[in-house]
Design a protein around this motif. Sequence first.
Motif, PDB file in Angstrom:
ATOM      1  N   ARG A 126       0.848  -1.563   0.342  1.00 31.58           N
ATOM      2  CA  ARG A 126      -0.266  -0.287   0.360  1.00 31.58           C
ATOM      3  C   ARG A 126       0.996   1.747   0.273  1.00 31.58           C
ATOM      4  N   GLN A 128       3.615   1.762  -1.177  1.00 32.12           N
ATOM      5  CA  GLN A 128       4.407   1.731  -1.993  1.00 32.12           C
ATOM      6  C   GLN A 128       3.849   1.845  -3.489  1.00 32.12           C
ATOM      7  N   GLN A 129       2.850   1.694  -3.342  1.00 30.53           N
ATOM      8  CA  GLN A 129       1.574   2.286  -4.377  1.00 30.53           C
ATOM      9  C   GLN A 129       0.900   3.655  -4.573  1.00 30.53           C
ATOM     10  N   ALA A 133       1.976   6.236  -7.186  1.00 26.89           N
ATOM     11  CA  ALA A 133       0.942   6.509  -7.248  1.00 26.89           C
ATOM     12  C   ALA A 133       1.204   7.452  -8.674  1.00 26.89           C
ATOM     13  N   VAL A 148       3.087  -4.984  -6.469  1.00 32.83           N
ATOM     14  CA  VAL A 148       2.978  -3.374  -6.828  1.00 32.83           C
ATOM     15  C   VAL A 148       2.883  -2.242  -8.038  1.00 32.83           C
ATOM     16  N   PHE A 149       2.619  -2.798  -9.016  1.00 27.35           N
ATOM     17  CA  PHE A 149       2.451  -2.764  -9.812  1.00 27.35           C
ATOM     18  C   PHE A 149       2.029  -3.107 -11.546  1.00 27.35           C
TER      19      PHE A 149
END
Length: 241
Positions: A126, A128-129, A133, A148-149
Amino acid sequence: MSAEEKRTAAPERAQKIIVAIDGPAGAGKSTIARHLARHFGLLNLETGAMYRAFALKALRSDVSLDDARALEELARETEIRLEPGDQENLVLLDGEDVSGLIRNPTVTDAASRVSVFPAVRAWMVRLQQQVGARGGVVMEGRDIGTVVFPHAEVKIFLDAAPEVRGQRRYEQIGQKGTTPAPPPQEVLRDLRARDERDRNRADSPLKPAPDAVILDSTRMSLDQALAAAEAIVAEKLNLTS
Ligand code: DC
């Protein structure tokens, strides 16, 4: 779009792009991520530093590194911030700059141990996102392209033979000179133990995303590996713009 138009569109594209770099310890992720960030004007974010900061907190708190519930509680009262730095990232643990305290063998081992727990991972993912972002980042870790991505525009899985990674790690420790380097066999043994844990944990094990480009630097010089990674990103920028 003409080749010329593609070229001029690339820098704008780079401002938003997410480049995910995953791979085992000692594969050269940090060096390559730093280079790509500079070259393409992106922020470089090292997610391993966040696990390391949390491991440091666990070590300081006397919480057992095997106690999932206690670690989850500890995570709830922990604030970790990651900021791009000149060389390495600046890592703030509850407001304290711990960047210089998280690279020693004790924290390295502890980071690999606390990172197996799903609650710890969910929290980290969370965070890291949130930091990534807005895009315009090179993010390196173990699960960036897979968890994560998963929609990152560029995914590179960086690998090298364990013996080569162990030797590079050994030389790095020697160059830093802050602590006496352990014998090379010990560095390789620790690296293999960490590989084993990172690759075999149930939650988000280290593995290439299906759409990652695998870059094996076993037989490459540093310059060759940097050039190969740069070419992968450049090609993606042209193709996707
Ligand atoms: O990249 P590093 O050596 O600083 O990472 C330290 C530990 O953190 C590593 O053994 C596994 C864990 N880690 C992880 O599980 N997921 C990430 N995205 C980054 C690191």
